[in-house]
Design a protein around this motif. Structure first.
Motif, PDB file in Angstrom:
ATOM      1  N   PRO A 111     -15.762 -18.120 -25.474  1.00 25.93           N
ATOM      2  CA  PRO A 111     -15.979 -19.570 -25.364  1.00 25.93           C
ATOM      3  C   PRO A 111     -14.981 -20.258 -24.438  1.00 25.93           C
ATOM      4  CG  PRO A 111     -16.268 -18.871 -27.634  1.00 25.93           C
ATOM      5  CD  PRO A 111     -15.767 -17.680 -26.883  1.00 25.93           C
ATOM      6  N   PHE A 112     -13.703 -19.863 -24.503  1.00 28.59           N
ATOM      7  CA  PHE A 112     -12.702 -20.458 -23.621  1.00 28.59           C
ATOM      8  C   PHE A 112     -13.051 -20.182 -22.156  1.00 28.59           C
ATOM      9  CE2 PHE A 112      -8.816 -20.023 -21.066  1.00 28.59           C
ATOM     10  CZ  PHE A 112      -8.212 -21.255 -21.277  1.00 28.59           C
ATOM     11  N   ALA A 113     -13.474 -18.956 -21.858  1.00 21.76           N
ATOM     12  CA  ALA A 113     -13.817 -18.601 -20.480  1.00 21.76           C
ATOM     13  C   ALA A 113     -14.957 -19.465 -19.951  1.00 21.76           C
ATOM     14  CB  ALA A 113     -14.187 -17.121 -20.399  1.00 21.76           C
ATOM     15  N   VAL A 114     -15.912 -19.775 -20.812  1.00 21.32           N
ATOM     16  CA  VAL A 114     -17.009 -20.655 -20.396  1.00 21.32           C
ATOM     17  C   VAL A 114     -16.515 -22.091 -20.263  1.00 21.32           C
ATOM     18  CG1 VAL A 114     -19.215 -21.652 -21.127  1.00 21.32           C
ATOM     19  CG2 VAL A 114     -18.810 -19.192 -21.381  1.00 21.32           C
ATOM     20  N   GLU A 115     -15.708 -22.555 -21.215  1.00 23.35           N
ATOM     21  CA  GLU A 115     -15.166 -23.916 -21.159  1.00 23.35           C
ATOM     22  C   GLU A 115     -14.390 -24.165 -19.875  1.00 23.35           C
ATOM     23  OE1 GLU A 115     -15.391 -26.456 -23.310  1.00 23.35           O
ATOM     24  OE2 GLU A 115     -15.985 -25.618 -25.250  1.00 23.35           O
ATOM     25  N   ARG A 116     -13.661 -23.149 -19.411  1.00 25.55           N
ATOM     26  CA  ARG A 116     -12.814 -23.304 -18.222  1.00 25.55           C
ATOM     27  C   ARG A 116     -13.509 -22.886 -16.919  1.00 25.55           C
ATOM     28  NH1 ARG A 116     -10.344 -26.289 -20.946  1.00 25.55           N
ATOM     29  NH2 ARG A 116      -8.103 -26.281 -21.423  1.00 25.55           N
ATOM     30  N   GLY A 117     -14.795 -22.544 -17.013  1.00 24.61           N
ATOM     31  CA  GLY A 117     -15.532 -22.199 -15.807  1.00 24.61           C
ATOM     32  C   GLY A 117     -15.205 -20.829 -15.247  1.00 24.61           C
ATOM     33  N   LEU A 118     -14.583 -19.970 -16.039  1.00 26.80           N
ATOM     34  CA  LEU A 118     -14.264 -18.613 -15.580  1.00 26.80           C
ATOM     35  C   LEU A 118     -15.480 -17.706 -15.638  1.00 26.80           C
ATOM     36  CD1 LEU A 118     -10.816 -18.173 -17.402  1.00 26.80           C
ATOM     37  CD2 LEU A 118     -11.208 -18.717 -14.986  1.00 26.80           C
ATOM     38  N   VAL A 119     -16.428 -18.034 -16.510  1.00 28.74           N
ATOM     39  CA  VAL A 119     -17.661 -17.268 -16.668  1.00 28.74           C
ATOM     40  C   VAL A 119     -18.811 -18.264 -16.800  1.00 28.74           C
ATOM     41  CG1 VAL A 119     -18.947 -15.668 -18.155  1.00 28.74           C
ATOM     42  CG2 VAL A 119     -16.494 -15.336 -17.803  1.00 28.74           C
ATOM     43  N   PRO A 120     -19.904 -18.070 -16.051  1.00 34.41           N
ATOM     44  CA  PRO A 120     -21.045 -18.989 -16.186  1.00 34.41           C
ATOM     45  C   PRO A 120     -21.753 -18.772 -17.523  1.00 34.41           C
ATOM     46  CG  PRO A 120     -21.589 -17.183 -14.696  1.00 34.41           C
ATOM     47  CD  PRO A 120     -20.134 -17.047 -15.008  1.00 34.41           C
ATOM     48  N   ALA A 121     -22.228 -19.857 -18.116  1.00 35.78           N
ATOM     49  CA  ALA A 121     -22.926 -19.768 -19.397  1.00 35.78           C
ATOM     50  C   ALA A 121     -24.384 -19.406 -19.180  1.00 35.78           C
ATOM     51  CB  ALA A 121     -22.825 -21.096 -20.136  1.00 35.78           C
ATOM     52  N   GLY A 122     -24.927 -18.611 -20.111  1.00 35.17           N
ATOM     53  CA  GLY A 122     -26.348 -18.335 -20.096  1.00 35.17           C
ATOM     54  C   GLY A 122     -27.112 -19.506 -20.699  1.00 35.17           C
ATOM     55  N   ASP A 123     -28.429 -19.484 -20.553  1.00 39.07           N
ATOM     56  CA  ASP A 123     -29.243 -20.588 -21.058  1.00 39.07           C
ATOM     57  C   ASP A 123     -29.283 -20.617 -22.580  1.00 39.07           C
ATOM     58  OD1 ASP A 123     -29.829 -21.472 -18.526  1.00 39.07           O
ATOM     59  OD2 ASP A 123     -31.666 -20.299 -18.366  1.00 39.07           O
ATOM     60  N   ASP A 124     -29.247 -19.450 -23.209  1.00 36.47           N
ATOM     61  CA  ASP A 124     -29.323 -19.372 -24.670  1.00 36.47           C
ATOM     62  C   ASP A 124     -28.115 -18.670 -25.278  1.00 36.47           C
ATOM     63  OD1 ASP A 124     -31.953 -20.573 -24.972  1.00 36.47           O
ATOM     64  OD2 ASP A 124     -32.714 -18.728 -24.058  1.00 36.47           O
ATOM     65  N   GLU A 125     -27.632 -17.651 -24.597  1.00 34.65           N
ATOM     66  CA  GLU A 125     -26.553 -16.823 -25.113  1.00 34.65           C
ATOM     67  C   GLU A 125     -25.732 -16.311 -23.941  1.00 34.65           C
ATOM     68  OE1 GLU A 125     -26.971 -13.761 -28.603  1.00 34.65           O
ATOM     69  OE2 GLU A 125     -27.283 -12.657 -26.730  1.00 34.65           O
ATOM     70  N   THR A 126     -24.448 -16.125 -24.171  1.00 36.90           N
ATOM     71  CA  THR A 126     -23.567 -15.637 -23.105  1.00 36.90           C
ATOM     72  C   THR A 126     -22.817 -14.404 -23.594  1.00 36.90           C
ATOM     73  OG1 THR A 126     -23.275 -17.863 -22.206  1.00 36.90           O
ATOM     74  CG2 THR A 126     -21.631 -16.220 -21.583  1.00 36.90           C
ATOM     75  N   THR A 127     -22.707 -13.429 -22.700  1.00 32.88           N
ATOM     76  CA  THR A 127     -21.938 -12.226 -22.973  1.00 32.88           C
ATOM     77  C   THR A 127     -20.756 -12.182 -22.014  1.00 32.88           C
ATOM     78  OG1 THR A 127     -23.861 -10.974 -23.749  1.00 32.88           O
ATOM     79  CG2 THR A 127     -21.972  -9.698 -22.999  1.00 32.88           C
ATOM     80  N   VAL A 128     -19.565 -11.977 -22.560  1.00 34.28           N
ATOM     81  CA  VAL A 128     -18.349 -11.927 -21.745  1.00 34.28           C
ATOM     82  C   VAL A 128     -17.644 -10.600 -22.003  1.00 34.28           C
ATOM     83  CG1 VAL A 128     -16.115 -13.011 -21.244  1.00 34.28           C
ATOM     84  CG2 VAL A 128     -18.092 -14.433 -21.827  1.00 34.28           C
ATOM     85  N   ARG A 129     -17.360  -9.886 -20.908  1.00 34.58           N
ATOM     86  CA  ARG A 129     -16.614  -8.627 -20.996  1.00 34.58           C
ATOM     87  C   ARG A 129     -15.128  -8.951 -20.843  1.00 34.58           C
ATOM     88  NH1 ARG A 129     -19.062  -5.597 -16.075  1.00 34.58           N
ATOM     89  NH2 ARG A 129     -18.557  -7.660 -15.251  1.00 34.58           N
ATOM     90  N   ILE A 130     -14.358  -8.566 -21.842  1.00 34.46           N
ATOM     91  CA  ILE A 130     -12.954  -8.979 -21.923  1.00 34.46           C
ATOM     92  C   ILE A 130     -12.038  -7.756 -21.876  1.00 34.46           C
ATOM     93  CG2 ILE A 130     -11.230 -10.172 -23.329  1.00 34.46           C
ATOM     94  CD1 ILE A 130     -13.742 -11.531 -24.739  1.00 34.46           C
ATOM     95  N   ARG A 131     -11.142  -7.751 -20.894  1.00 35.05           N
ATOM     96  CA  ARG A 131     -10.126  -6.686 -20.856  1.00 35.05           C
ATOM     97  C   ARG A 131      -8.904  -7.179 -21.615  1.00 35.05           C
ATOM     98  NH1 ARG A 131      -5.769  -4.298 -17.703  1.00 35.05           N
ATOM     99  NH2 ARG A 131      -5.543  -6.224 -16.492  1.00 35.05           N
ATOM    100  N   MET A 132      -8.549  -6.462 -22.688  1.00 33.00           N
ATOM    101  CA  MET A 132      -7.379  -6.819 -23.476  1.00 33.00           C
ATOM    102  C   MET A 132      -6.155  -6.204 -22.804  1.00 33.00           C
ATOM    103  SD  MET A 132      -8.885  -6.589 -27.367  1.00 33.00           S
ATOM    104  CE  MET A 132      -9.692  -4.999 -27.205  1.00 33.00           C
TER     105      MET A 132
END
Length: 361
Positions: A111-132
């Motif tokens: 959610p933070f990545a979408v809020e900050r524009g780092l990842v574009p949001a999908g229309d219904d659902e978003t998947t983000v690949r996160i490297r820890m």
């Protein structure tokens, strides 16, 4: 970056405060913090209000579970969307450590990545690949974004958090051996430390698993009862310091890992009952990756706690803790030596608390 030392700031630092799972932390873009680690840590301590047991002059919540920071940036790996560095800040101590992951704050990274524009949001659902970054392992977060906007409201409840929120589904890959010493860091399924049998396991979080009964406990004590037991605190510290050496972690007096989890037979329909220390403070619940690691140990015949667990016929493990339950999914291939983790995952929730500017002292 506009914050300066000595109490003066110009515009402060952009910050999003978020509850992730059963923790709360300050989320920052890496570009908004100093590139130098020492300068960054000094700034974050001043933002949180550490060292001070009340953190009265900062945004920390006077507890290890609310003195956490997530630093997020576009990923340097082609297999991930964002990089996530977790930092655990001391409360009464001026300490900052990156020696562990945090699976709770992880729930807020997508959610933070979408809020900050780092990842574009999908229309219904978003998947983000996160490297820890702390371990080099990868997690995939999936969460609702109807109309391209993060949805925080929902009907998913998790123990330790009042109310409900939208689900954040987390799947983990390559989490075994997060500190670089393998799934069983000592090389043994069972070790004896201070006369107590332990299983040292690391499937995303290095954990020392021991039987509560071996400490003279039922395993069903309240957090307040555990806090009042100063002799227990000393025993936990002795156990984890010695176990850490066996795990290849060295001197961990100033580190929050390994965690120690005491296990007992389940009493509320779960798989196992747990009491966890972080590293000496009794946890009001249990960390996500800590629960994944404990669940992994339970699946290994002969490991400490395996004989106490009521294992289901599925990959879902229900971990009881002081404030409820945490369900995780773990699949282990026991035919290999050492055992290999096939997959692990969990459902969490997250909620944006405020988005604005924080001013360090």
């Amino acid at each position: 970056m506009t914050a300066s030392r000595g109490g003066g700031t110009t515009n402060g630092v952009p910050c999003l405060l978020m509850r992730g799972g059963t923790s709360k932390g300050a989320y920052f873009r890496a570009e908004d913090l100093p590139a130098d680690a020492a300068e960054r840590d000094d700034l974050l301590l001043r933002i949180m209000g550490s060292p001070d047991p009340r953190q009265i002059d900062g945004i920390g919540g006077a507890h290890p579970l609310t003195s956490k920071v997530a630093v997020v940036s576009p990923s340097t790996s082609p297999d991930s969307d964002v990089d996530y560095l977790f930092l655990q800040l001391g409360v009464a101590e001026a300490t900052v450590t990156d020696r562990q992951n945090c699976g709770n704050l992880l729930a807020g990274i997508g959610p933070f990545a979408v809020e900050r524009g780092l990842v574009p949001a999908g229309d219904d659902e978003t998947t983000v690949r996160i490297r820890m970054v702390n371990s080099g392992s990868t997690a995939v977060a999936r969460f609702p974004t109807p109309g391209g906007v993060v949805e925080y409201a929902g009907d998913t409840a998790i123990s330790g958090v009042p109310g409900t929120a939208a689900p954040v589904v987390l799947d983990f890959a390559d989490t075994a051996g997060s500190t670089g010493h393998g799934l069983l860091p000592t090389g043994n399924l069972v070790d004896t430390v201070d006369g107590v049998e332990v299983t040292c396991v690391d499937n995303g979080m290095p954990v020392v698993v021991a039987r509560a009964a071996d400490f003279g406990l039922t395993g069903y004590e309240t957090v307040e009862q555990l806090k009042a037991d100063t002799a227990l605190r000393d025993r936990v510290q002795s156990l984890r310091l010695q176990a850490a050496e066996l795990m290849g972690l060295g001197d961990v007096r100033d580190s929050s890992v390994p965690k120690t989890t005491l296990v007992a037979p389940p009493v509320d329909g779960g798989t196992i009952c747990t009491r966890t220390f972080i590293p000496l403070e009794p946890h009001t619940s249990i960390g996500v990756l800590g629960a994944v690691s404990v669940a992994t140990a339970l699946l290994l015949p002969g490991a400490v706690g395996h004989e106490l667990a009521k294992l289901p016929g599925t990959s879902r493990i229900d971990v009881e803790h002081p404030t409820g339950h945490l369900q995780v999914e773990v699949e282990v291939d026991e035919t290999q030596t050492p055992p290999r983790v096939r997959r692990s995952g969990v459902v969490r929730t997250a909620r944006k608390l405020f988005d604005g500017t924080v001013f360090p002292r």
